[in-house]
Design an enzyme around this catalytic site. Structure first.
Site, PDB file in Angstrom:
ATOM      1  N   ALA A 185       0.893  -1.066  -0.047  1.00 25.14           N
ATOM      2  CA  ALA A 185       0.153  -0.201   0.146  1.00 25.14           C
ATOM      3  C   ALA A 185       0.732   1.368  -0.006  1.00 25.14           C
ATOM      4  O   ALA A 185       2.029   1.079  -0.135  1.00 25.14           O
ATOM      5  CB  ALA A 185      -0.851  -0.127   1.202  1.00 25.14           C
ATOM      6  N   VAL A 186       0.236   2.555  -0.015  1.00 25.20           N
ATOM      7  CA  VAL A 186       1.223   3.672  -0.063  1.00 25.20           C
ATOM      8  C   VAL A 186       2.395   3.680   0.949  1.00 25.20           C
ATOM      9  O   VAL A 186       3.235   4.140   0.782  1.00 25.20           O
ATOM     10  CB  VAL A 186       0.225   4.886  -0.085  1.00 25.20           C
ATOM     11  CG1 VAL A 186       1.243   6.072  -0.436  1.00 25.20           C
ATOM     12  CG2 VAL A 186      -0.790   4.691  -1.270  1.00 25.20           C
ATOM     13  N   ASN A 199       4.249  -8.487  -2.137  1.00 25.58           N
ATOM     14  CA  ASN A 199       2.726  -8.137  -1.973  1.00 25.58           C
ATOM     15  C   ASN A 199       2.265  -9.744  -2.341  1.00 25.58           C
ATOM     16  O   ASN A 199       2.460  -9.968  -3.286  1.00 25.58           O
ATOM     17  CB  ASN A 199       2.138  -7.138  -2.662  1.00 25.58           C
ATOM     18  CG  ASN A 199       0.910  -6.386  -2.207  1.00 25.58           C
ATOM     19  OD1 ASN A 199       0.932  -5.588  -1.205  1.00 25.58           O
ATOM     20  ND2 ASN A 199      -0.186  -6.988  -2.668  1.00 25.58           N
ATOM     21  N   LYS A 225      -2.316  -5.072   7.374  1.00 25.19           N
ATOM     22  CA  LYS A 225      -3.362  -4.575   8.249  1.00 25.19           C
ATOM     23  C   LYS A 225      -3.174  -5.277   9.498  1.00 25.19           C
ATOM     24  O   LYS A 225      -3.102  -6.431   9.579  1.00 25.19           O
ATOM     25  CB  LYS A 225      -4.894  -4.997   7.393  1.00 25.19           C
ATOM     26  CG  LYS A 225      -6.008  -4.386   7.746  1.00 25.19           C
ATOM     27  CD  LYS A 225      -7.173  -4.740   7.163  1.00 25.19           C
ATOM     28  CE  LYS A 225      -8.430  -4.243   7.436  1.00 25.19           C
ATOM     29  NZ  LYS A 225      -8.961  -4.442   8.833  1.00 25.19           N
ATOM     30  N   SER A 285       5.194   6.469  12.803  1.00 27.97           N
ATOM     31  CA  SER A 285       4.461   7.581  12.641  1.00 27.97           C
ATOM     32  C   SER A 285       4.749   8.593  11.530  1.00 27.97           C
ATOM     33  O   SER A 285       5.831   8.676  11.076  1.00 27.97           O
ATOM     34  CB  SER A 285       4.191   8.188  13.892  1.00 27.97           C
ATOM     35  OG  SER A 285       3.313   9.422  14.090  1.00 27.97           O
ATOM     36  N   GLY A 320       2.328   9.216   8.708  1.00 30.17           N
ATOM     37  CA  GLY A 320       1.494   8.890   7.507  1.00 30.17           C
ATOM     38  C   GLY A 320       2.551   8.809   6.457  1.00 30.17           C
ATOM     39  O   GLY A 320       3.587   8.343   6.387  1.00 30.17           O
ATOM     40  N   LYS A 322       3.522   3.793  20.718  1.00 30.87           N
ATOM     41  CA  LYS A 322       2.812   4.333  19.509  1.00 30.87           C
ATOM     42  C   LYS A 322       1.561   4.407  19.904  1.00 30.87           C
ATOM     43  O   LYS A 322       0.938   5.538  19.495  1.00 30.87           O
ATOM     44  CB  LYS A 322       2.979   3.222  18.293  1.00 30.87           C
ATOM     45  CG  LYS A 322       2.150   3.799  17.058  1.00 30.87           C
ATOM     46  CD  LYS A 322       2.345   5.112  16.648  1.00 30.87           C
ATOM     47  CE  LYS A 322       1.850   5.454  15.233  1.00 30.87           C
ATOM     48  NZ  LYS A 322       0.470   5.020  14.725  1.00 30.87           N
ATOM     49  N   HIS A 348       1.491   7.733  21.892  1.00 29.04           N
ATOM     50  CA  HIS A 348       1.733   8.661  21.133  1.00 29.04           C
ATOM     51  C   HIS A 348       0.515   9.155  20.374  1.00 29.04           C
ATOM     52  O   HIS A 348       0.027  10.453  20.319  1.00 29.04           O
ATOM     53  CB  HIS A 348       2.580   8.431  19.908  1.00 29.04           C
ATOM     54  CG  HIS A 348       2.796   9.170  18.886  1.00 29.04           C
ATOM     55  ND1 HIS A 348       1.498   9.101  17.836  1.00 29.04           N
ATOM     56  CD2 HIS A 348       3.462  10.259  18.325  1.00 29.04           C
ATOM     57  CE1 HIS A 348       1.967  10.022  16.817  1.00 29.04           C
ATOM     58  NE2 HIS A 348       3.020  10.690  17.167  1.00 29.04           N
ATOM     59  N   ASN A 349      -0.364   8.235  20.112  1.00 31.56           N
ATOM     60  CA  ASN A 349      -1.703   8.876  19.196  1.00 31.56           C
ATOM     61  C   ASN A 349      -2.849   9.427  20.442  1.00 31.56           C
ATOM     62  O   ASN A 349      -3.376  10.262  20.125  1.00 31.56           O
ATOM     63  CB  ASN A 349      -2.354   7.645  18.553  1.00 31.56           C
ATOM     64  CG  ASN A 349      -1.664   7.041  17.262  1.00 31.56           C
ATOM     65  OD1 ASN A 349      -0.494   7.168  17.129  1.00 31.56           O
ATOM     66  ND2 ASN A 349      -2.214   6.291  16.448  1.00 31.56           N
ATOM     67  N   GLU A 354      -1.500  12.602  20.725  1.00 31.49           N
ATOM     68  CA  GLU A 354      -2.298  13.572  19.432  1.00 31.49           C
ATOM     69  C   GLU A 354      -3.594  13.854  19.734  1.00 31.49           C
ATOM     70  O   GLU A 354      -3.856  15.059  19.423  1.00 31.49           O
ATOM     71  CB  GLU A 354      -1.982  12.551  18.468  1.00 31.49           C
ATOM     72  CG  GLU A 354      -2.452  13.196  17.131  1.00 31.49           C
ATOM     73  CD  GLU A 354      -2.182  12.159  16.012  1.00 31.49           C
ATOM     74  OE1 GLU A 354      -1.027  11.332  15.671  1.00 31.49           O
ATOM     75  OE2 GLU A 354      -3.129  11.936  15.097  1.00 31.49           O
ATOM     76  N   TYR A 355      -4.378  13.094  20.252  1.00 34.18           N
ATOM     77  CA  TYR A 355      -5.684  13.397  20.739  1.00 34.18           C
ATOM     78  C   TYR A 355      -5.944  14.591  21.573  1.00 34.18           C
ATOM     79  O   TYR A 355      -6.575  15.490  21.335  1.00 34.18           O
ATOM     80  CB  TYR A 355      -6.473  12.196  20.976  1.00 34.18           C
ATOM     81  CG  TYR A 355      -7.310  11.281  20.374  1.00 34.18           C
ATOM     82  CD1 TYR A 355      -6.385  10.616  19.263  1.00 34.18           C
ATOM     83  CD2 TYR A 355      -8.386  10.836  20.617  1.00 34.18           C
ATOM     84  CE1 TYR A 355      -6.916   9.655  18.410  1.00 34.18           C
ATOM     85  CE2 TYR A 355      -9.112   9.734  19.608  1.00 34.18           C
ATOM     86  CZ  TYR A 355      -8.169   9.268  18.756  1.00 34.18           C
ATOM     87  OH  TYR A 355      -8.741   8.380  17.932  1.00 34.18           O
ATOM     88  N   LYS A 410     -10.232   6.268  15.074  1.00 28.34           N
ATOM     89  CA  LYS A 410      -9.819   5.053  14.631  1.00 28.34           C
ATOM     90  C   LYS A 410      -9.796   4.131  15.709  1.00 28.34           C
ATOM     91  O   LYS A 410      -9.255   3.004  15.580  1.00 28.34           O
ATOM     92  CB  LYS A 410      -8.622   5.065  13.725  1.00 28.34           C
ATOM     93  CG  LYS A 410      -9.025   5.531  12.321  1.00 28.34           C
ATOM     94  CD  LYS A 410      -7.832   5.332  11.659  1.00 28.34           C
ATOM     95  CE  LYS A 410      -7.852   5.807  10.024  1.00 28.34           C
ATOM     96  NZ  LYS A 410      -6.827   5.885   9.375  1.00 28.34           N
TER      97      LYS A 410
HETATM   98  C1  LIG Z   1      -0.679  -8.413   2.178  1.00 28.49           C
HETATM   99  C2  LIG Z   1      -0.507  -7.461   0.999  1.00 28.49           C
HETATM  100  O1  LIG Z   1       0.741  -7.322   0.606  1.00 28.49           O
HETATM  101  N1  LIG Z   1      -1.512  -6.826   0.803  1.00 28.49           N
HETATM  102  C3  LIG Z   1      -1.174  -5.464   0.411  1.00 28.49           C
HETATM  103  C4  LIG Z   1      -1.058  -5.472  -1.342  1.00 28.49           C
HETATM  104  O2  LIG Z   1      -1.219  -4.295  -1.986  1.00 28.49           O
HETATM  105  C5  LIG Z   1      -2.281  -3.381  -1.663  1.00 28.49           C
HETATM  106  C6  LIG Z   1      -2.281  -2.095  -2.239  1.00 28.49           C
HETATM  107  O3  LIG Z   1      -1.792  -2.087  -3.607  1.00 28.49           O
HETATM  108  C7  LIG Z   1      -2.782  -3.309  -0.500  1.00 28.49           C
HETATM  109  O4  LIG Z   1      -3.908  -2.678   0.083  1.00 28.49           O
HETATM  110  C8  LIG Z   1      -2.515  -4.552   0.276  1.00 28.49           C
HETATM  111  O5  LIG Z   1      -2.764  -4.476   1.760  1.00 28.49           O
END
Ligand SMILES: CC(=O)N[C@H]1CO[C@H](CO)[C@@H](O)[C@@H]1O
Ligand SMILES: *[C@@H]1O[C@H](CO)[C@@H](O)[C@H](O)[C@H]1NC(C)=O
Ligand SMILES: *[C@@H]1O[C@H](CO)[C@@H](O)[C@H](O)[C@H]1NC(C)=O
Length: 491
Positions: free
Chosen positions: A14-15, A35, A78, A131, A133, A185, A188-189, A192-193, A262
């Site tokens: 992800a980003v 990924n 996640k 932290s 972003g 962490k 920290h959050n 921040e609140y 969150k």
């Molecule tokens: C598990 C994993 O690697 N998932 C990521 C793959 O890439 C996407 C974004 O392009 C992520 O949203 C996934 O979490």
């Protein structure tokens, strides 16, 4: 082949993951990217990572084969079962001493458990707060790694070079054992609140109390940002208040006043309740968001519940604004004092050797709460690692004494106006409670004994000779009602 081995692997494109990889690449490290959706790997290598030294892997096995030993693998997936699934998938391809680093927003009890499970297998675990972003990940986040101490020498260079730098010092240091990185962490959050809520209350006081316009308030925040409050959140607040919509109205006045969350602020408040520590300001900040969320009910209440008659402010406006700056500063000192009180208790409870000065140093840059103020906290704990409370440090002792008169005037005035100040006032109440040798808990103990025979102890001293200190005492308060049993000494 070994020449092509990567320094570190990263799972989760992800980003955040992509940016952290590019950041580490810029600092001279070779990163192997993976990924689960392998088309993401190709896409990343052909686009964002084009022209870099980043390499890719298309299976967990291939990833492990492409890493220098001890292997270092960061998970940026996640929080929750995905972390456990990847750990399980990695284990068969790892060897003694290899390191799994969870850089996600995991809850610290999970990190405590994972460290224990992996260490039992001869592997090392690091749970790292990250932290700042997406922007922080790309150009320098605040990194808060904790876990198996043996892992630190192997990740120190990569982590400290990748982190934000303030005055040549990295915003990354070793936090402590097992779950402590994610615990820090989390707090920290929570902080921040608290910082955000204090700023919001100051805005409300200036707007509803003093009756200033957003543009005037923006100037005040911009000025504060040059003094003791110098911080990222004060800076962006000035920018936000200056930002007008196409019709010339400040955009902030058009934003629905219902705050989301969150859950990490809530975790901090829950951890404080579990630890029995008075982290009141963060608690109030979480509840203030809860109150904001019940907009319909507030709207109804606003029609029927009257406040005080609005009186024009007759005092010296500039003096009041200066008082407010001091009130914000003092409340912030209290909030961080409470946060570090929680750390001390957590260290006791979970057996951690926490690096207090390091924690403040890690927050100085790269994250949302970054501020000049954190340098002063670093100094306090560098001078004395065993400092019981920030308020016992000379610098903060002087600062809070200096701020006190203005802080009280602001809380009193806001209360007369009927402008809500849950964070400012809870901070002041904490201060007044903390500096009281005697609090009215004597009466609470009497009540508990009266209705529940919960017993009490007496203060040591001559006047209590008839009652014995260090002994549980129960009094027959009513001279009635028979046989409420108590195993202790009955007067
Ligand atoms: C598990 C994993 O690697 N998932 C990521 C793959 O890439 C996407 C974004 O392009 C992520 O949203 C996934 O979490
Ligand atoms: C976490 O680390 C501390 C310090 O090494 C240790 O005392 C504690 O037992 C660890 N917790 C678990 C669950 O292993
Ligand atoms: C409390 O006092 C009354 C009256 O003297 C007595 O009847 C009763 O037993 C006492 N209760 C206890 C628990 O001592």
């Amino acid at each position: 082949m070994s020449g092509n081995l990567a320094d570190i692997g990263l799972i989760g494109l992800a980003v955040m993951g992509q940016n952290l990889i590019l950041n580490m690449n810029d600092k001279g490290f070779t990163v192997c990217a993976f990924n689960r959706t392998t088309s993401k790997v190709d896409h990343f290598l052909q686009n964002e990572a084009k022209g870099t030294k980043v390499i890719g892997a298309y299976s967990v096995e291939e990833l492990c084969a492409k890493l220098k030993k001890p292997r270092r693998i960061i998970l940026l997936v996640k929080a929750g079962s995905a972390v456990d699934d990847f750990i399980k998938a990695l284990i068969p391809h790892l060897e003694q001493g290899d390191i799994i680093i969870d850089g996600g927003n995991s809850h610290f009890p999970d990190s405590i458990r994972r460290a224990k499970e992996l260490e039992a297998k001869g592997l090392l675990f690091v749970g790292s707060g990250v932290s700042g972003g997406e922007e922080g990940a790309r150009y320098g986040p605040s990194l808060m790694p904790g876990g198996s101490p043996a892992a630190w020498p192997h990740i120190q260079e990569i982590f400290q070079k990748t982190a934000a730098q303030v005055n040549g010092e990295p915003c990354c240091d070793w936090v402590g054992e097992n779950g402590s990185g994610h615990y820090v962490k989390m707090v920290h959050n929570g902080i921040e609140y608290g910082d955000m809520q204090l700023i919001a209350e100051a805005y409300d006081i200036l707007k509803r109390g003093l009756g200033l316009e957003e543009s005037e308030i923006a100037d005040i925040f911009a000025r504060w940002n040059k003094g003791v409050l110098d911080s990222f959140l004060i800076e962006i607040t000035a920018n936000i208040l200056k930002f007008n919509d196409d019709d010339g109205q400040p955009i902030v006045t058009k934003i629905l006043d219902q705050a989301g969350q969150k859950g990490t602020g809530k975790w901090t408040a829950q951890a404080a309740l579990d630890a029995g520590m008075p982290v009141t300001l963060i608690g109030e900040a979480v509840f203030a968001r809860c109150l904001s969320a019940i907009k319909n009910e507030r709207t109804r209440a606003s029609k029927v519940l009257a406040g005080p008659q609005k009186e024009p402010f007759r005092g010296d406006k500039q003096q009041f604004i200066d008082d407010l700056e001091q009130a914000l500063y003092a409340s912030k000192i209290i909030s961080y004092t409470q946060g570090f009180i929680l750390f001390r208790q957590a260290a006791k409870e979970y057996g951690w050797n926490l690096n207090y000065a390091g924690i403040a140093r890690m927050w100085r840059g790269g994250c949302i709460i970054k501020s000049v103020f954190l340098g002063d906290i670093t100094n306090a704990y560098t001078k004395n690692h065993d400092l019981e409370s920030l308020l016992f440090d000379d610098f903060f002792l002087k600062a809070i004494h200096k701020a006190q008169p203005g802080w009280r005037r602001v809380c009193a005035q806001a209360t007369l106006w009927g402008v809500p100040i849950p964070a400012f006032s809870s901070a002041l109440s904490f201060f007044d409670g903390y500096r009281s040798e005697v609090v009215p808990a004597n009466l609470l103990q009497a009540q508990r004994d009266y209705f529940g025979a919960h017993t009490f102890r007496v203060l040591p001293g001559k006047e209590n000779e008839r009652l014995v200190a260090n002994e549980d005492i129960h009094i027959n308060w009513t001279g009635r009602g028979g046989t409420t049993a108590s195993t202790s000494y009955v007067v």
